[in-house]
Design a protein around this motif. Structure first.
Motif, PDB file in Angstrom:
ATOM      1  N   ARG A   1      37.509  47.358  37.129  1.00 46.19           N
ATOM      2  CA  ARG A   1      36.495  48.335  37.530  1.00 46.19           C
ATOM      3  C   ARG A   1      35.527  47.815  38.587  1.00 46.19           C
ATOM      4  O   ARG A   1      34.750  48.595  39.137  1.00 46.19           O
ATOM      5  N   GLN A   2      35.545  46.527  38.873  1.00 46.13           N
ATOM      6  CA  GLN A   2      34.634  45.979  39.874  1.00 46.13           C
ATOM      7  C   GLN A   2      35.419  45.287  40.981  1.00 46.13           C
ATOM      8  O   GLN A   2      36.457  44.674  40.738  1.00 46.13           O
ATOM      9  N   SER A   3      34.870  45.347  42.165  1.00 49.12           N
ATOM     10  CA  SER A   3      35.444  44.590  43.278  1.00 49.12           C
ATOM     11  C   SER A   3      35.053  43.121  43.103  1.00 49.12           C
ATOM     12  O   SER A   3      34.128  42.805  42.345  1.00 49.12           O
ATOM     13  N   PRO A   4      35.731  42.220  43.787  1.00 48.13           N
ATOM     14  CA  PRO A   4      35.323  40.815  43.727  1.00 48.13           C
ATOM     15  C   PRO A   4      33.858  40.613  44.121  1.00 48.13           C
ATOM     16  O   PRO A   4      33.159  39.815  43.514  1.00 48.13           O
ATOM     17  N   LYS A   5      33.385  41.371  45.116  1.00 48.41           N
ATOM     18  CA  LYS A   5      31.993  41.264  45.537  1.00 48.41           C
ATOM     19  C   LYS A   5      31.064  41.683  44.399  1.00 48.41           C
ATOM     20  O   LYS A   5      30.053  41.023  44.138  1.00 48.41           O
ATOM     21  N   GLU A   6      31.402  42.768  43.717  1.00 47.16           N
ATOM     22  CA  GLU A   6      30.574  43.227  42.597  1.00 47.16           C
ATOM     23  C   GLU A   6      30.566  42.210  41.462  1.00 47.16           C
ATOM     24  O   GLU A   6      29.521  41.974  40.850  1.00 47.16           O
ATOM     25  N   ARG A   7      31.720  41.603  41.186  1.00 48.71           N
ATOM     26  CA  ARG A   7      31.774  40.577  40.125  1.00 48.71           C
ATOM     27  C   ARG A   7      30.927  39.370  40.509  1.00 48.71           C
ATOM     28  O   ARG A   7      30.213  38.806  39.681  1.00 48.71           O
ATOM     29  N   TYR A   8      30.990  38.973  41.780  1.00 51.90           N
ATOM     30  CA  TYR A   8      30.189  37.849  42.263  1.00 51.90           C
ATOM     31  C   TYR A   8      28.698  38.165  42.136  1.00 51.90           C
ATOM     32  O   TYR A   8      27.926  37.364  41.600  1.00 51.90           O
ATOM     33  N   LEU A   9      28.295  39.329  42.613  1.00 52.54           N
ATOM     34  CA  LEU A   9      26.880  39.703  42.574  1.00 52.54           C
ATOM     35  C   LEU A   9      26.366  39.794  41.139  1.00 52.54           C
ATOM     36  O   LEU A   9      25.255  39.343  40.845  1.00 52.54           O
TER      37      LEU A   9
END
Length: 188
Positions: free
Chosen positions: A139-147
């Protein structure tokens, strides 16, 4: 870094620290030494007094992947293989010189046999964290997981390498660098 392994926020770490310091022995692990090896029975669990460890697996191509981190003032070990007395599927390796109060998994099994409520609570919290991480991969992009991770653990990059963080996020170090550059300088 209390928020990295979210299940720990709900567990009384003072209880585990006291238990391990009273019943265990302080062991020093040099950077690169293993606390446990995959394919072996888990003999120990412990409380990390100093340093941090990474949980890793090896894929069919022989590549190492980080599945988790055990940070200072938290527990180290493979809970599932410890309570089931089965072979570990992961390695747990020191990423810095580390001190751990080490106890026998037999001792852990005895504690959890006597306190089923504690055993269930830990298992449920580990499941909740694992299930959430699994769902976030979809459900999350890699950027969202990082943030999300950096928001939860703002000091994380002081403790681990970008390569290790990329492995944990299941992206390449190059892609993580692009994400960080985009966040810092914005899209062009």
């Amino acid at each position: 870094m209390a928020n990295f392994n979210q299940y720990i926020d709900k567990i009384d770490m003072d209880f585990w620290r006291e238990l391990c310091t009273k019943e265990g022995k302080l062991c020093h692990y040099k950077k690169g030494e293993y606390f446990l090896h995959r394919g072996e029975r888990t003999k120990y669990f412990g409380f990390i007094e100093l340093g941090y460890f990474k949980y890793t697996i090896i894929d069919t191509d022989g590549n190492e992947h980080i599945t988790g981190l055990a940070l200072c003032n938290t527990l180290a070990g493979d809970f599932y293989s410890s309570i089931r007395n089965e072979l570990s599927l992961v390695d747990l390796k020191a990423m810095t010189d580390s001190d751990v109060w080490v106890c026998s998994t037999n001792f852990l099994r005895q504690i959890l046999k006597e306190n089923i409520e504690l055993r269930c609570f830990i298992a449920e919290e580990l499941f909740r964290q694992s299930h959430g991480r699994y769902l976030n991969l979809y459900r999350q992009s890699p950027k969202e997981r990082y943030l999300e991770l950096i928001e939860r653990c703002p000091d994380l990059l002081q403790d681990i390498t970008l390569k290790d963080l990329a492995s944990y996020l299941q992206i390449t170090p190059t892609y993580l660098s692009r994400i960080r550059k985009e966040i810092t300088f914005g899209k062009k």
